[in-house]
Design a protein around this motif. Structure first.
Motif, PDB file in Angstrom:
ATOM      1  N   ARG A 215       0.832  -1.216   0.000  1.00  0.00           N
ATOM      2  CA  ARG A 215       0.000   0.000   0.000  1.00  0.00           C
ATOM      3  C   ARG A 215       0.866   1.266   0.000  1.00  0.00           C
ATOM      4  NH1 ARG A 215      -5.472  -0.663   0.871  1.00  0.00           N
ATOM      5  NH2 ARG A 215      -6.099  -2.816   1.279  1.00  0.00           N
ATOM      6  N   GLU A 216       1.842   1.285  -0.894  1.00  0.00           N
ATOM      7  CA  GLU A 216       2.727   2.436  -1.053  1.00  0.00           C
ATOM      8  C   GLU A 216       2.392   3.160  -2.359  1.00  0.00           C
ATOM      9  OE1 GLU A 216       5.488   3.630   0.819  1.00  0.00           O
ATOM     10  OE2 GLU A 216       4.675   2.392   2.421  1.00  0.00           O
ATOM     11  N   PRO A 217       2.492   4.485  -2.394  1.00  0.00           N
ATOM     12  CA  PRO A 217       2.167   5.212  -3.635  1.00  0.00           C
ATOM     13  C   PRO A 217       3.227   5.044  -4.729  1.00  0.00           C
ATOM     14  CG  PRO A 217       2.940   6.726  -1.962  1.00  0.00           C
ATOM     15  CD  PRO A 217       2.797   5.401  -1.279  1.00  0.00           C
ATOM     16  N   ALA A 218       4.453   4.741  -4.340  1.00  0.00           N
ATOM     17  CA  ALA A 218       5.530   4.579  -5.317  1.00  0.00           C
ATOM     18  C   ALA A 218       6.388   3.387  -4.910  1.00  0.00           C
ATOM     19  CB  ALA A 218       6.384   5.836  -5.396  1.00  0.00           C
ATOM     20  N   LEU A 219       6.668   2.495  -5.890  1.00  0.00           N
ATOM     21  CA  LEU A 219       7.399   1.272  -5.561  1.00  0.00           C
ATOM     22  C   LEU A 219       8.385   0.919  -6.664  1.00  0.00           C
ATOM     23  CD1 LEU A 219       4.030   0.483  -4.952  1.00  0.00           C
ATOM     24  CD2 LEU A 219       5.304  -0.948  -3.388  1.00  0.00           C
ATOM     25  N   VAL A 220       9.308   0.015  -6.289  1.00  0.00           N
ATOM     26  CA  VAL A 220      10.268  -0.532  -7.246  1.00  0.00           C
ATOM     27  C   VAL A 220       9.971  -2.023  -7.381  1.00  0.00           C
ATOM     28  CG1 VAL A 220      12.697  -0.989  -7.741  1.00  0.00           C
ATOM     29  CG2 VAL A 220      12.023   1.150  -6.631  1.00  0.00           C
TER      30      VAL A 220
ATOM     31  N   VAL B 267       7.839 -11.980  -8.550  1.00  0.00           N
ATOM     32  CA  VAL B 267       8.317 -10.599  -8.431  1.00  0.00           C
ATOM     33  C   VAL B 267       8.672 -10.271  -6.992  1.00  0.00           C
ATOM     34  CG1 VAL B 267       6.985  -9.762 -10.411  1.00  0.00           C
ATOM     35  CG2 VAL B 267       5.954  -9.769  -8.116  1.00  0.00           C
ATOM     36  N   VAL B 268       9.471  -9.230  -6.824  1.00  0.00           N
ATOM     37  CA  VAL B 268       9.761  -8.638  -5.518  1.00  0.00           C
ATOM     38  C   VAL B 268       9.461  -7.155  -5.632  1.00  0.00           C
ATOM     39  CG1 VAL B 268      11.529  -8.077  -3.822  1.00  0.00           C
ATOM     40  CG2 VAL B 268      11.539 -10.323  -4.926  1.00  0.00           C
ATOM     41  N   LEU B 269       8.587  -6.631  -4.761  1.00  0.00           N
ATOM     42  CA  LEU B 269       8.264  -5.206  -4.746  1.00  0.00           C
ATOM     43  C   LEU B 269       8.775  -4.591  -3.454  1.00  0.00           C
ATOM     44  CD1 LEU B 269       6.188  -6.240  -6.956  1.00  0.00           C
ATOM     45  CD2 LEU B 269       4.871  -4.198  -6.377  1.00  0.00           C
ATOM     46  N   ALA B 270       9.254  -3.358  -3.551  1.00  0.00           N
ATOM     47  CA  ALA B 270       9.781  -2.676  -2.373  1.00  0.00           C
ATOM     48  C   ALA B 270       9.422  -1.202  -2.436  1.00  0.00           C
ATOM     49  CB  ALA B 270      11.293  -2.850  -2.302  1.00  0.00           C
ATOM     50  N   SER B 271       9.319  -0.590  -1.261  1.00  0.00           N
ATOM     51  CA  SER B 271       9.124   0.855  -1.215  1.00  0.00           C
ATOM     52  C   SER B 271      10.364   1.530  -1.798  1.00  0.00           C
ATOM     53  CB  SER B 271       8.885   1.315   0.227  1.00  0.00           C
ATOM     54  OG  SER B 271       9.982   0.936   1.043  1.00  0.00           O
ATOM     55  N   GLN B 272      10.242   2.770  -2.199  1.00  0.00           N
ATOM     56  CA  GLN B 272      11.363   3.439  -2.865  1.00  0.00           C
ATOM     57  C   GLN B 272      12.603   3.538  -1.985  1.00  0.00           C
ATOM     58  OE1 GLN B 272       9.680   7.187  -4.465  1.00  0.00           O
ATOM     59  NE2 GLN B 272       9.949   6.282  -6.506  1.00  0.00           N
ATOM     60  N   ASP B 273      12.404   3.641  -0.666  1.00  0.00           N
ATOM     61  CA  ASP B 273      13.575   3.710   0.225  1.00  0.00           C
ATOM     62  C   ASP B 273      14.115   2.313   0.565  1.00  0.00           C
ATOM     63  OD1 ASP B 273      11.647   2.723   1.897  1.00  0.00           O
ATOM     64  OD2 ASP B 273      11.566   4.485   3.205  1.00  0.00           O
ATOM     65  N   GLY B 274      13.418   1.261   0.104  1.00  0.00           N
ATOM     66  CA  GLY B 274      13.873  -0.104   0.322  1.00  0.00           C
ATOM     67  C   GLY B 274      13.644  -0.651   1.709  1.00  0.00           C
ATOM     68  N   LYS B 275      12.944   0.101   2.559  1.00  0.00           N
ATOM     69  CA  LYS B 275      12.741  -0.347   3.938  1.00  0.00           C
ATOM     70  C   LYS B 275      11.631  -1.396   4.050  1.00  0.00           C
ATOM     71  CE  LYS B 275      14.408   3.881   6.185  1.00  0.00           C
ATOM     72  NZ  LYS B 275      14.066   5.001   7.082  1.00  0.00           N
ATOM     73  N   ILE B 276      10.677  -1.355   3.112  1.00  0.00           N
ATOM     74  CA  ILE B 276       9.586  -2.318   3.136  1.00  0.00           C
ATOM     75  C   ILE B 276       9.687  -3.161   1.874  1.00  0.00           C
ATOM     76  CG2 ILE B 276       7.103  -2.646   3.337  1.00  0.00           C
ATOM     77  CD1 ILE B 276       6.916   0.209   4.380  1.00  0.00           C
ATOM     78  N   VAL B 277       9.757  -4.471   2.040  1.00  0.00           N
ATOM     79  CA  VAL B 277       9.946  -5.372   0.903  1.00  0.00           C
ATOM     80  C   VAL B 277       8.911  -6.490   0.953  1.00  0.00           C
ATOM     81  CG1 VAL B 277      11.529  -6.958  -0.273  1.00  0.00           C
ATOM     82  CG2 VAL B 277      12.420  -4.898   0.857  1.00  0.00           C
ATOM     83  N   CYS B 278       8.368  -6.804  -0.203  1.00  0.00           N
ATOM     84  CA  CYS B 278       7.440  -7.934  -0.317  1.00  0.00           C
ATOM     85  C   CYS B 278       8.022  -8.915  -1.328  1.00  0.00           C
ATOM     86  CB  CYS B 278       6.057  -7.463  -0.759  1.00  0.00           C
ATOM     87  SG  CYS B 278       4.882  -8.833  -0.987  1.00  0.00           S
ATOM     88  N   ASP B 279       8.511 -10.034  -0.828  1.00  0.00           N
ATOM     89  CA  ASP B 279       9.073 -11.081  -1.691  1.00  0.00           C
ATOM     90  C   ASP B 279       7.932 -11.984  -2.140  1.00  0.00           C
ATOM     91  OD1 ASP B 279      10.344 -13.164  -2.918  1.00  0.00           O
ATOM     92  OD2 ASP B 279      11.851 -13.468  -1.364  1.00  0.00           O
TER      93      ASP B 279
END
Length: 232
Positions: free
Chosen positions: A126-131, A191-203
């Motif tokens: 639930r982040e507005p911007a992700l990698v 896929v692996v998604l993470a917040s832009q700062d990399g602190k929250i990661v969903c593997d």
């Protein structure tokens, strides 16, 4: 009293003394024999007790050794059984991994899987911007479903479309070429998604999903595979 009478009295006294001596000697002999018999019986009983105690001690030693050997053999058998069960369970997991690899070879089916994994990851973060990171071989498939996944997430979460950037510098490792190639990182897909700062990661790779599912289902899997061993 003449000499003859004196001689007779002396002879009588001698016979009396000798008779008393014989009787006394007989009493002593009988008493000695009785004492010897009692002492011999005591010695025999004492030796019997010693032999019995020694036998009981050795019997206990044999019994303890037998129990130790039985316990050792039983533990060894249990370890072998557990190892065999683990090998079977590992084989089941590897077979499930092979099935996942077959899914990735069907482009249409794999695209649906990727879309679902992306939507699930967005709902978790639930982040507005992700990698987003994926395997390099999956990039075109991810690009094909990303916009649809973003829209589905936005509708479900009732939020604006998130900004998702596919990481083009660091890709997930490729899948393992064979089971024997167990060294080095690998990824079966997903896929692996993470917040832009990399602190929250969903593997949400297929390997991670398989591990989670397998861990949750492990008691049920073991029950189905080995319940007959308990009943036997």
């Amino acid at each position: 009293m003449n000499d003859a009478d004196v001689g007779k009295q002396v002879q009588q006294m001698v016979r009396f003394i000798l008779q008393e001596a014989d009787e006394k000697a007989s009493e002593i002999t009988v008493a000695a024999e009785e004492e010897f018999s009692i002492e011999k019986l005591q010695l025999v009983e004492s030796e019997k007790r010693r032999v019995r105690q020694e036998y009981e001690r050795k019997e206990k030693q044999v019994d303890v050794r037998r129990k130790i050997e039985y316990s050792t053999e039983l533990n060894a058998a249990r370890i072998k059984l557990l190892q065999a069960q683990d090998d079977v369970v590992t084989g089941v997991k590897e077979s499930a991994g092979d099935a996942l690899l077959r899914v990735t070879k069907d482009a249409n089916a794999y695209k649906r899987v990727l879309k679902g994994l992306i939507v699930q990851s967005l709902l978790r973060l639930r982040e507005p911007a992700l990698v987003l990171r994926c395997r390099e071989t999956d990039r075109s498939l991810v690009e094909a479903v990303l916009e649809v996944a973003k829209k589905e997430y936005a509708e479900k979460a009732k939020v604006n479309l998130p900004k998702v950037i596919i990481d083009g510098k660091f890709y997930l490792p490729p899948q393992r070429s064979s089971r024997d190639d167990a060294h080095g990182p690998s990824c079966s897909g997903g896929v692996v998604l993470a917040s832009q700062d990399g602190k929250i990661v969903c593997d949400n790779t297929l390997d991670a999903r398989l591990s989670v599912s397998f861990r949750q289902k492990l008691p049920e899997i073991r029950k189905k595979l080995f319940s007959h061993q308990v009943s036997q």
